[in-house]
Every structure is written in C-alpha cells, then in structure tokens.
Design an enzyme around this catalytic site. Structure first.
Site, PDB file in Angstrom:
ATOM      1  N   TYR A   1     -25.019  55.622 -60.342  1.00 23.18           N
ATOM      2  CA  TYR A   1     -25.164  54.775 -61.527  1.00 23.18           C
ATOM      3  C   TYR A   1     -23.811  54.216 -61.970  1.00 23.18           C
ATOM      4  O   TYR A   1     -22.756  54.714 -61.587  1.00 23.18           O
ATOM      5  CB  TYR A   1     -25.762  55.582 -62.680  1.00 23.18           C
ATOM      6  CG  TYR A   1     -27.272  55.635 -62.696  1.00 23.18           C
ATOM      7  CD1 TYR A   1     -28.043  54.917 -61.800  1.00 23.18           C
ATOM      8  CD2 TYR A   1     -27.924  56.409 -63.643  1.00 23.18           C
ATOM      9  CE1 TYR A   1     -29.425  54.968 -61.847  1.00 23.18           C
ATOM     10  CE2 TYR A   1     -29.312  56.471 -63.693  1.00 23.18           C
ATOM     11  CZ  TYR A   1     -30.046  55.749 -62.791  1.00 23.18           C
ATOM     12  OH  TYR A   1     -31.415  55.803 -62.847  1.00 23.18           O
TER      13      TYR A   1
ATOM     14  N   HIS B   1     -29.900  60.808 -56.952  1.00 24.77           N
ATOM     15  CA  HIS B   1     -28.718  60.087 -57.421  1.00 24.77           C
ATOM     16  C   HIS B   1     -27.429  60.836 -57.095  1.00 24.77           C
ATOM     17  O   HIS B   1     -27.375  62.063 -57.198  1.00 24.77           O
ATOM     18  CB  HIS B   1     -28.797  59.881 -58.938  1.00 24.77           C
ATOM     19  CG  HIS B   1     -29.855  58.913 -59.329  1.00 24.77           C
ATOM     20  ND1 HIS B   1     -30.728  59.133 -60.362  1.00 24.77           N
ATOM     21  CD2 HIS B   1     -30.186  57.713 -58.801  1.00 24.77           C
ATOM     22  CE1 HIS B   1     -31.552  58.103 -60.466  1.00 24.77           C
ATOM     23  NE2 HIS B   1     -31.246  57.224 -59.529  1.00 24.77           N
TER      24      HIS B   1
ATOM     25  N   HIS C   1     -32.188  51.058 -53.091  1.00 25.38           N
ATOM     26  CA  HIS C   1     -32.015  52.255 -53.926  1.00 25.38           C
ATOM     27  C   HIS C   1     -33.365  52.961 -54.104  1.00 25.38           C
ATOM     28  O   HIS C   1     -33.477  54.176 -53.899  1.00 25.38           O
ATOM     29  CB  HIS C   1     -31.426  51.822 -55.272  1.00 25.38           C
ATOM     30  CG  HIS C   1     -31.268  52.908 -56.286  1.00 25.38           C
ATOM     31  ND1 HIS C   1     -30.039  53.396 -56.670  1.00 25.38           N
ATOM     32  CD2 HIS C   1     -32.179  53.594 -57.020  1.00 25.38           C
ATOM     33  CE1 HIS C   1     -30.202  54.337 -57.583  1.00 25.38           C
ATOM     34  NE2 HIS C   1     -31.497  54.479 -57.826  1.00 25.38           N
ATOM     35  N   GLU C   2     -34.394  52.213 -54.469  1.00 23.41           N
ATOM     36  CA  GLU C   2     -35.703  52.835 -54.720  1.00 23.41           C
ATOM     37  C   GLU C   2     -36.341  53.321 -53.418  1.00 23.41           C
ATOM     38  O   GLU C   2     -36.962  54.384 -53.387  1.00 23.41           O
ATOM     39  CB  GLU C   2     -36.628  51.862 -55.449  1.00 23.41           C
ATOM     40  CG  GLU C   2     -36.103  51.342 -56.791  1.00 23.41           C
ATOM     41  CD  GLU C   2     -35.691  52.417 -57.782  1.00 23.41           C
ATOM     42  OE1 GLU C   2     -36.125  53.576 -57.635  1.00 23.41           O
ATOM     43  OE2 GLU C   2     -34.910  52.104 -58.695  1.00 23.41           O
TER      44      GLU C   2
ATOM     45  N   HIS D   1     -34.861  56.562 -52.636  1.00 27.42           N
ATOM     46  CA  HIS D   1     -35.532  57.623 -53.406  1.00 27.42           C
ATOM     47  C   HIS D   1     -36.815  58.045 -52.689  1.00 27.42           C
ATOM     48  O   HIS D   1     -37.092  59.231 -52.523  1.00 27.42           O
ATOM     49  CB  HIS D   1     -35.913  57.115 -54.801  1.00 27.42           C
ATOM     50  CG  HIS D   1     -34.810  57.163 -55.810  1.00 27.42           C
ATOM     51  ND1 HIS D   1     -33.839  58.130 -55.825  1.00 27.42           N
ATOM     52  CD2 HIS D   1     -34.549  56.364 -56.880  1.00 27.42           C
ATOM     53  CE1 HIS D   1     -33.019  57.914 -56.849  1.00 27.42           C
ATOM     54  NE2 HIS D   1     -33.424  56.851 -57.500  1.00 27.42           N
TER      55      HIS D   1
HETATM   56 ZN   LIG Z   1     -32.511  55.727 -59.020  1.00 22.11          ZN
END
Ligand SMILES: [Zn+2]
Length: 421
Positions: free
Chosen positions: A213, A165, A155-156, A159
C-alpha cells in the site's frame, strides 16, 4: 472476520515550497512537503481499496503455509461478468503478465462452470478479492472504475492466487513506522501483523511490490501519512502499480514453478543480473526491471538509449511519451549509463517542467516516475521518484547503471547528468 473498506475519492498530492503558509503536515528527510487537493481526476487512485481478509475461521497470511489455498495444478478457472471494456482490458493485460512470468494459468471458462472452484471477475463497486482459493465454488474478484487499470487488476488477481499485502508481513516493523494516530479504529485491522507460524515470506521485503500500500492508505486525515518507510527515500515507491520481479518470484516459489527447469535435465539459461530461468521456457530468463534480452545482459528493447560515461559531466534530456497501446498501464523507457569496467558512476537528475512535476507527484508514482537502479540487489525495487523537489544525486558501483522512466499519460522530461569517478 471480514475486512472491507472502500474509498474511491480521488486525492492528488501537491508539493508546496518550504516557505508556503499552507499546512505542511509531513516533513521527511528529503524535505518534501505536501498538501492535499481533492480533484476530479481521470484516473483516480485506489487509495484505500478493499479486501476480504479471510472467510470463516480461515486465517490470512501473505503466502499460506496451508497449501489448500493454492489452485490445483496451477490452474485458475475464471470468467468475466458484466464489466466495462477498460476493466476487461486491464484483466487481460494482468493475465498476460502472469502467464509470461509464472506457471499460473488462468483458464477462461463458462459462467456455468461446475467442475470445481472458479473466479468471477465482477464490478461490486470496489477493488477487492479473497486471499487464495476459498473452496466455495465461485469466488469474486471485484474491479470497478476507480481501480487503477492493470496495476490493480494484477494486485487483486495475486490476492486470488494466494498472496497477501506486503505491509502485513511479519517482518514489516523492520521496514515501516505505522502512524496509528492517523488511522481510524475500524481500519486498524488492516495494519495487523500476520503470524509467521501461518504464513511464509519467500522473498525480501520490497517497498515497490504491487502488493504494498501507499504511505497515505487508510488515512483519517487527507493530509497525513499512515505508514512511513524506515528509509524515507522510499516514500513515493510504496503503492506501486508496477508488478516487480519479486512479486512474480514469490508466485513461482509458492506454486513450485521453478521445478520444471530444475528437473528438466537440460541445460538451462545462465541468467545475468539476478535473472531466473523462466518456468515456461528454461532457455530464457525472467529479468529484473532495467535488464533485458534472453539472459538479462542487454538493455531492454524499446525507447531509451545507452549513455557512455566519461570522467567529465555530460548532460542530456531524457523523455518518456505515453503510447496509447499501453492504455490501462505505463509506457517505459530503459536507458543504461555505461562506464569503463570497475568504475563508479555518478548521476544527477531532475524533472525539467515544474507543472509536469506537480502533475505526476504522488505516493506510488502512479502517473509516472524515474527509478535509477543503484542498489546492489538487481531484483529489488529501488527508491522510485516522481516529486523530485530537488535534483537527486546518486553514486554507485552498479555499472552498467539502468535508468527506468515511465508514464501513464503525461510526457515527462528529465535533465540527466552522468559521469564516472
Ligand atoms: Zn489488496
């Protein structure tokens, strides 16, 4: 504007029966009820992990139309600072996944690297990353012990590559109801919609994206949800720790990875079931979950079985056991229910053990779950389940029908019945 928040408390969601006197703040169409218990978990969930949204005057977007945020030549120079061996392993696994599925290359460099921008993997006590290349020299991707293994690492890193997101997408309100009354004022910027003028949606909205999320993120009350899927059957799907097909597809589109096969002048793989030729080897396919083989026309290798449906109900137990080789991630088992060509398939499934059900029940199904891929689009994440208060009953024309069960620790057994109609 800088977005940052950190909450590493461990929240476990426990379903209670309808007759319970416990507070039952949430009642979905599935009649799921939840109360919270704060527990000392071995693997806490990154419940409201932090992010730097933007730096300076730069705006954030899921995939930047301003291409200066991309890494030149698809190369991301990186080095690993002082982090634990578990974090090192989760980063290594995340990079392996990105290398296998996309044309992005993380290039391990010395910490004194000065030929351009680079990513430093570091523990700043949060799970966080800037979005895309910042052109500031070294930029930090932070991972800490409360992040969720490989799921948070990828996930990071996504990014850092430039992906925002999913719940921030400009079309989000067609898919989610935001419950602002359960969100503190200071956290509301996390729910802002991003301008379609500045950022592009390259793939369909996927509740199971690793960039989405969970339903209780940024909740100011431990027992309340902050976002609900319009289709409530996806409530446990959101907050996934499993990168999905469209997550990788989005990267491949953003970085023009598919050009290598498109322009190769050679015959490329003819992929089945929504697969796309792999940018690293045009003769094999990137396959959606539940499909395997070079052309996505096989049941994936490993545990699981092929269940031949008849017009009478057959019932069997389906079990997934965690393999310690999969530390920091999940063990998956893939089964297929196969009926005669053109026939509709019906399945009914539930978790056999009440205590196991309570153990894995969570928003995001990050301790385990089941996904029956009954929807028409083979690429999209289907409604994933891990609470299963009542048996689920699915009828579909998808045949063969993939059934994926997975776990990050517990041995989970399902009672699984199947037939064709
Ligand atoms: Zn995030």
């Amino acid at each position: 504007m800088e977005r940052f928040s950190d909450d590493s408390r461990c929240i476990a969601w426990m379903p209670v029966s309808e007759s319970s006197t416990a507070e039952t703040p949430y009642n979905s169409s599935n009649t799921l009820h939840f109360v919270t218990t704060v527990t000392e978990c071995a693997i806490p969930y990154y419940r409201t992990h932090s992010n730097f949204g933007s730096l300076g005057r730069r705006k954030v977007r899921q995939v930047q139309r301003d291409l200066s945020y991309r890494w030149p030549n698809n190369m991301v120079p990186y080095f690993v600072g002082n982090v634990t061996s578990n974090i090192k392993k989760s980063v290594r696994m995340a990079i392996e996944e990105l290398h296998a599925w996309t044309c992005i290359r993380f290039q391990n460099v010395n910490e004194r690297y000065s030929n351009g921008d680079s990513v430093r993997i570091v523990d700043l006590g949060s799970c966080s990353s800037p979005i895309g290349r910042q052109q500031i020299g070294k930029q930090d991707v932070s991972l800490t012990k409360n992040c969720w293994g490989m799921g948070t690492a990828i996930h990071e890193l996504m990014h850092a590559i430039g992906i925002e997101h999913t719940q921030s997408r400009s079309d989000r309100n067609r898919y989610l109801d935001i419950l602002a009354q359960n969100i503190d004022q200071r956290d509301l910027p996390n729910f802002e919609l991003l301008s379609p003028r500045l950022w592009a949606n390259l793939v369909p909205y996927d509740y199971g994206s690793v960039m989405h999320y969970s339903a209780d993120s940024f909740s100011n009350k431990d027992d309340e949800q902050t976002m609900l899927p319009k289709d409530r059957t996806f409530i446990e799907t959101m907050g996934s720790m499993i990168p999905n097909f469209y997550d990788f597809d989005q990267i491949n589109q953003y970085y023009n990875c598919y050009d290598s096969c498109r322009n190769s002048g050679e015959q490329v793989a003819n992929c089945a079931n929504g697969g796309i030729p792999n940018p690293n080897n045009c003769q094999i396919c990137n396959c959606p979950m539940g499909y395997g083989g070079d052309l996505c026309d096989q049941r994936p290798e490993g545990c699981g079985s092929t269940l031949v449906a008849t017009d009478r109900w057959q019932k069997q137990k389906m079990t997934v056991r965690f393999s310690k080789n999969d530390d920091q991630y999940f063990t998956f088992c893939n089964s297929w229910v196969v009926g005669p060509a053109g026939q509709t398939i019906q399945v009914i499934y539930e978790i056999t053990s009440e205590s196991t059900r309570r153990q894995i029940c969570s928003f995001g199904c990050y301790e385990g779950g089941i996904e029956v891929k009954h929807l028409e689009d083979p690429r999209i994440t289907n409604d994933r389940d891990c609470c299963l208060n009542t048996p689920l009953n699915v009828t579909t024309t998808v045949n063969p029908l993939p059934v994926i069960i997975y776990t990050s620790g517990a041995t989970v057994t399902y009672d699984f019945s199947y037939r064709y109609l």
